[in-house]
Write an enzyme that holds these catalytic residues in place. Structure first.
Site, PDB file in Angstrom:
ATOM      1  N   THR A   2       5.089 -14.693  -0.844  1.00 25.67           N
ATOM      2  CA  THR A   2       5.418 -13.339  -1.234  1.00 25.67           C
ATOM      3  C   THR A   2       4.274 -12.734  -2.043  1.00 25.67           C
ATOM      4  OG1 THR A   2       7.056 -11.944  -2.337  1.00 25.67           O
ATOM      5  CG2 THR A   2       6.666 -14.093  -3.318  1.00 25.67           C
ATOM      6  N   ASN A   3       3.965 -11.494  -1.762  1.00 29.24           N
ATOM      7  CA  ASN A   3       2.918 -10.759  -2.480  1.00 29.24           C
ATOM      8  C   ASN A   3       1.534 -11.405  -2.355  1.00 29.24           C
ATOM      9  OD1 ASN A   3       4.364  -8.466  -4.046  1.00 29.24           O
ATOM     10  ND2 ASN A   3       5.666 -10.265  -4.251  1.00 29.24           N
ATOM     11  N   THR A   7       0.524  -7.813   4.302  1.00 30.28           N
ATOM     12  CA  THR A   7       0.600  -6.462   4.865  1.00 30.28           C
ATOM     13  C   THR A   7      -0.718  -5.724   4.689  1.00 30.28           C
ATOM     14  OG1 THR A   7       2.962  -6.418   4.398  1.00 30.28           O
ATOM     15  CG2 THR A   7       1.895  -4.294   4.808  1.00 30.28           C
ATOM     16  N   ASP A  26       9.294  -7.946   7.909  1.00 33.19           N
ATOM     17  CA  ASP A  26      10.140  -7.224   6.947  1.00 33.19           C
ATOM     18  C   ASP A  26      11.025  -6.178   7.625  1.00 33.19           C
ATOM     19  OD1 ASP A  26       9.117  -8.697   4.871  1.00 33.19           O
ATOM     20  OD2 ASP A  26       7.947  -7.061   3.997  1.00 33.19           O
ATOM     21  N   PHE A  28      12.833  -6.630  10.051  1.00 35.63           N
ATOM     22  CA  PHE A  28      13.929  -7.322  10.713  1.00 35.63           C
ATOM     23  C   PHE A  28      14.919  -7.948   9.732  1.00 35.63           C
ATOM     24  CE2 PHE A  28      10.564  -6.822  13.681  1.00 35.63           C
ATOM     25  CZ  PHE A  28      11.214  -6.479  14.860  1.00 35.63           C
ATOM     26  N   VAL A 130       8.531  -3.340  -6.717  1.00 38.18           N
ATOM     27  CA  VAL A 130       9.914  -2.877  -6.793  1.00 38.18           C
ATOM     28  C   VAL A 130      10.559  -3.134  -5.437  1.00 38.18           C
ATOM     29  CG1 VAL A 130      11.423  -0.894  -7.146  1.00 38.18           C
ATOM     30  CG2 VAL A 130       9.313  -1.118  -8.492  1.00 38.18           C
ATOM     31  N   GLN A 132      14.160  -3.293  -2.950  1.00 33.77           N
ATOM     32  CA  GLN A 132      15.517  -2.769  -2.746  1.00 33.77           C
ATOM     33  C   GLN A 132      16.262  -3.783  -1.897  1.00 33.77           C
ATOM     34  OE1 GLN A 132      17.230  -0.420  -4.026  1.00 33.77           O
ATOM     35  NE2 GLN A 132      15.541   0.339  -5.241  1.00 33.77           N
ATOM     36  N   SER A 170     -10.704 -11.965  -2.990  1.00 32.70           N
ATOM     37  CA  SER A 170     -10.652 -10.507  -2.859  1.00 32.70           C
ATOM     38  C   SER A 170     -10.170 -10.110  -1.464  1.00 32.70           C
ATOM     39  CB  SER A 170     -12.031  -9.901  -3.115  1.00 32.70           C
ATOM     40  OG  SER A 170     -12.896 -10.167  -2.027  1.00 32.70           O
TER      41      SER A 170
END
Length: 191
Positions: A2-3, A7, A26, A28, A130, A132, A170
């Site tokens: 994650t993160n 993307t 994401d 799906f 953030v 949802q 980077s």
């Protein structure tokens, strides 16, 4: 992870590669009402059951059947002259966090990249995002990180031909590594 920059990397590659599309895992996710909750009250988003994986596979297969009818409508605009002979080559980047743990997808990959992050950096990045629905207190330590470790271990035991990338490097360095690798693959296709 994650993160980790999945993307961001995919979108930068799309800008550099001719006839390139992205499918994001994401897109799906099941609705919150269909995602299980564990005994601690954590919504279990970081598991395969939280996703419509069969629909993801079908989307990829549909793209493979007819890539020219996909959203790719731009002309060749790559900065790399060596790509000028690849006008009939379409590229699909599938980005997500549980792609290599789902067996029906394993026959579809030409290349596999896996971004990693150490715990502290991953937790720091996750805390700046953030979501949802929003992460509940202790969600990262109680669900997200343990699931990452579980699926990463599973991956290391069962999958092969994966290029592991250090997500602390980077964005430019990661982009250079993957872009160069893709260019080499395209050159092989043209031989």
């Amino acid at each position: 992870v994650t993160n980790g920059g999945k993307t961001t990397l995919a979108e930068k590659l799309k800008k550099m590669l001719p006839k390139c599309d992205i499918i994001s895992q994401d897109d799906f996710f099941k609705p919150e009402s269909e995602v299980e909750t564990d005994e601690r009250g954590f919504k279990l988003y970081d598991v395969l059951d939280a996703l419509y994986m069969d629909e993801l596979v079908q989307s990829i297969r549909n793209w493979m059947k007819s890539p020219s009818s996909s959203d790719v409508s731009r002309e060749l605009q790559s900065p790399c002259d060596s790509l000028k002979n690849t006008e009939d080559v379409y590229i699909l980047i599938v980005e997500g966090f549980l792609l290599y743990n789902y067996k029906p997808l394993n026959e579809l990959w030409n290349k596999r990249y896996f971004l990693t992050l150490p715990y502290e950096e991953c937790k720091r990045r996750r805390s700046t995002r953030v979501y949802q629905p929003a992460d509940t207190p202790d969600y990262f330590d109680g669900h997200v990180w343990p699931m990452y470790l579980k699926y990463k271990n599973e991956l290391e035991e069962n999958a092969s031909n994966i290029v592991y990338l250090d997500g602390t490097k980077s964005q430019e360095e990661l982009l250079t590594i993957v872009y160069s690798d893709i260019i080499q693959e395209l050159k092989k296709l043209m031989e």
